[in-house]
Design a protein around this motif. Sequence first.
Motif, short mmCIF file in Angstrom:
data_model
loop_
_atom_site.label_atom_id
_atom_site.label_comp_id
_atom_site.label_asym_id
_atom_site.label_seq_id
_atom_site.Cartn_x
_atom_site.Cartn_y
_atom_site.Cartn_z
N THR A 31 55.92 -43.53 -161.58
CA THR A 31 55.35 -43.59 -160.24
C THR A 31 54.85 -42.22 -159.80
OG1 THR A 31 56.87 -45.39 -159.66
CG2 THR A 31 55.80 -44.22 -157.84
N LEU A 32 55.66 -41.20 -160.03
CA LEU A 32 55.29 -39.86 -159.63
C LEU A 32 54.12 -39.34 -160.47
CD1 LEU A 32 58.87 -38.35 -159.17
CD2 LEU A 32 57.37 -39.36 -157.45
N VAL A 33 54.13 -39.65 -161.77
CA VAL A 33 53.04 -39.21 -162.63
C VAL A 33 51.72 -39.85 -162.22
CG1 VAL A 33 52.13 -39.29 -165.00
CG2 VAL A 33 54.52 -38.66 -164.60
N MET A 34 51.75 -41.16 -161.97
CA MET A 34 50.52 -41.85 -161.57
C MET A 34 50.01 -41.32 -160.24
SD MET A 34 48.13 -43.88 -162.22
CE MET A 34 48.81 -44.41 -163.80
N GLY A 35 50.90 -41.10 -159.29
CA GLY A 35 50.49 -40.54 -158.02
C GLY A 35 49.87 -39.16 -158.19
N GLY A 36 50.44 -38.35 -159.07
CA GLY A 36 49.90 -37.03 -159.33
C GLY A 36 48.51 -37.08 -159.95
N VAL A 37 48.31 -38.00 -160.87
CA VAL A 37 47.00 -38.14 -161.52
C VAL A 37 45.93 -38.54 -160.50
CG1 VAL A 37 45.67 -39.51 -163.17
CG2 VAL A 37 47.93 -38.64 -163.80
N LEU A 38 46.24 -39.53 -159.66
CA LEU A 38 45.27 -39.99 -158.67
C LEU A 38 44.96 -38.91 -157.64
CD1 LEU A 38 46.60 -43.62 -158.09
CD2 LEU A 38 44.55 -42.95 -159.35
N ALA A 39 45.98 -38.16 -157.23
CA ALA A 39 45.77 -37.11 -156.24
C ALA A 39 45.01 -35.93 -156.83
CB ALA A 39 47.12 -36.64 -155.69
N ALA A 40 45.11 -35.74 -158.15
CA ALA A 40 44.45 -34.60 -158.78
C ALA A 40 42.97 -34.84 -159.04
CB ALA A 40 45.16 -34.26 -160.10
N LEU A 41 42.56 -36.10 -159.17
CA LEU A 41 41.17 -36.39 -159.53
C LEU A 41 40.15 -35.75 -158.59
CD1 LEU A 41 39.08 -37.84 -161.30
CD2 LEU A 41 39.35 -39.85 -159.83
N PRO A 42 40.29 -35.86 -157.26
CA PRO A 42 39.30 -35.21 -156.39
C PRO A 42 39.17 -33.71 -156.62
CG PRO A 42 40.62 -36.77 -155.14
CD PRO A 42 41.28 -36.63 -156.48
N PHE A 43 40.28 -33.04 -156.87
CA PHE A 43 40.23 -31.60 -157.12
C PHE A 43 39.56 -31.29 -158.45
CE2 PHE A 43 43.81 -32.32 -154.24
CZ PHE A 43 43.50 -31.44 -153.22
N LEU A 82 35.58 -42.79 -155.46
CA LEU A 82 35.91 -44.21 -155.55
C LEU A 82 35.06 -44.90 -156.61
CD1 LEU A 82 37.81 -46.23 -154.15
CD2 LEU A 82 35.95 -46.79 -152.59
N PHE A 83 33.79 -44.51 -156.69
CA PHE A 83 32.88 -45.12 -157.65
C PHE A 83 33.28 -44.82 -159.09
CE2 PHE A 83 28.97 -44.84 -160.23
CZ PHE A 83 28.54 -46.15 -160.12
N VAL A 84 33.64 -43.57 -159.38
CA VAL A 84 33.95 -43.20 -160.76
C VAL A 84 35.33 -43.70 -161.19
CG1 VAL A 84 32.47 -41.15 -160.64
CG2 VAL A 84 34.92 -40.94 -160.12
N SER A 85 36.17 -44.10 -160.23
CA SER A 85 37.53 -44.52 -160.58
C SER A 85 37.77 -46.02 -160.47
CB SER A 85 38.54 -43.79 -159.69
OG SER A 85 38.32 -44.08 -158.32
N ALA A 86 36.93 -46.72 -159.71
CA ALA A 86 37.20 -48.14 -159.44
C ALA A 86 37.11 -48.99 -160.70
CB ALA A 86 36.23 -48.66 -158.38
N GLY A 87 36.25 -48.62 -161.65
CA GLY A 87 36.05 -49.46 -162.82
C GLY A 87 37.21 -49.47 -163.79
N PHE A 88 37.98 -48.37 -163.85
CA PHE A 88 39.09 -48.33 -164.81
C PHE A 88 40.33 -47.63 -164.26
CE2 PHE A 88 41.48 -46.36 -168.30
CZ PHE A 88 41.79 -47.49 -169.03
N LEU A 89 40.16 -46.42 -163.72
CA LEU A 89 41.33 -45.63 -163.32
C LEU A 89 42.21 -46.37 -162.33
CD1 LEU A 89 42.93 -43.02 -163.53
CD2 LEU A 89 41.48 -42.06 -161.74
N LEU A 90 41.61 -47.03 -161.33
CA LEU A 90 42.41 -47.74 -160.34
C LEU A 90 42.99 -49.04 -160.87
CD1 LEU A 90 40.37 -47.15 -157.05
CD2 LEU A 90 42.43 -45.99 -157.85
N VAL A 91 42.52 -49.49 -162.03
CA VAL A 91 43.11 -50.67 -162.67
C VAL A 91 44.47 -50.32 -163.24
CG1 VAL A 91 42.84 -52.34 -164.55
CG2 VAL A 91 40.85 -51.65 -163.19
N VAL A 92 44.61 -49.10 -163.75
CA VAL A 92 45.82 -48.69 -164.46
C VAL A 92 47.07 -48.73 -163.57
CG1 VAL A 92 46.93 -46.82 -165.74
CG2 VAL A 92 44.51 -47.34 -166.12
N PRO A 93 47.06 -48.13 -162.36
CA PRO A 93 48.29 -48.21 -161.56
C PRO A 93 48.68 -49.62 -161.16
CG PRO A 93 46.49 -47.27 -160.27
CD PRO A 93 46.04 -47.31 -161.69
#
Length: 285
Positions: A31-43, A82-93
């Motif tokens: 849970t913490l790792v996934m949250g960290g990955v999602l929060a890091a993407l914008p940076f 949102l566009f670059v992540s909706a197709g796959f990255l947001l599927v993973v969590p």
Amino acid sequence: MSTVEAAPGYRARHTLPLRVEALRQWRRRRTLVMGGVLAALPFVMIIAFAVGGEPGRDGGGDRISLIDTATASAANFTVTCLFVSAGFLLVVPVALFCGDTVASEASWSSLRYLLASPVPRARLLWSKLAVALGFSLAAIVLLPAVALAAGTVAYGWGPLELPAGGELPAGDALSRLAVAVAFVFVSQLVTAGLAFWLSTRTDAPLGAVGGAVGLLIVGNVLDAVTALGDWREFLPAHWQFSWLDALQPQLEWGGMAKGAAVSVSYAIVLLALAFRGFARKDIVS
């Protein structure tokens, strides 16, 4: 005829409280790792734009894509993330939280002890499903929230510049972004249902998570086969970017309504299969 009485004070609906299950899932490393990955993407994207130069500026041409308008404002940057992540990255969590929840208990040989507590099977599934969906929603909201905050600092607060021309005031852009994020979550209910059903069928968490992600990839491949024609409209993947209709000068609901209907319909069937199969399953782990 004798009857079996419940222990004094026992209430089935009070077993495995949501707060207990939520706390258990929150403490999981994944849970913490996934949250960290999602929060890091914008940076990561901000750094990429800083290193590679702002898109759509050095060529002198008209801005025609979401990437070209990424640095126009915080709203544009959020839409791009949102566009670059909706197709796959947001599927993973979603697949991770819903696919790991029951199968992990089986892999730890703790599932039968939960049921012996005694936690009714339907209660156990509802608790785990509710928490998994809650964490999935939090993951989907986390990325655009961080992107909006980081984008405000990096690119400033301003209207949403539309690739097709024109712009939306910042206030309207926020409401449209809320609609887009809500649709992304609803569109992922089919992923949640599939992963949750697989989680009740296997003792291997990675099998449930990987199976859900794999079948969604197959759906994307089939959607690219134009020879299927109108049959593609029955694929959830066909509607995954319908949220872009919320970012037009005039909000369009048609595609999002169809996509939501397809996703919810599949999810209901898959969740019904999960509850039906788990109620009859012989729990040995």
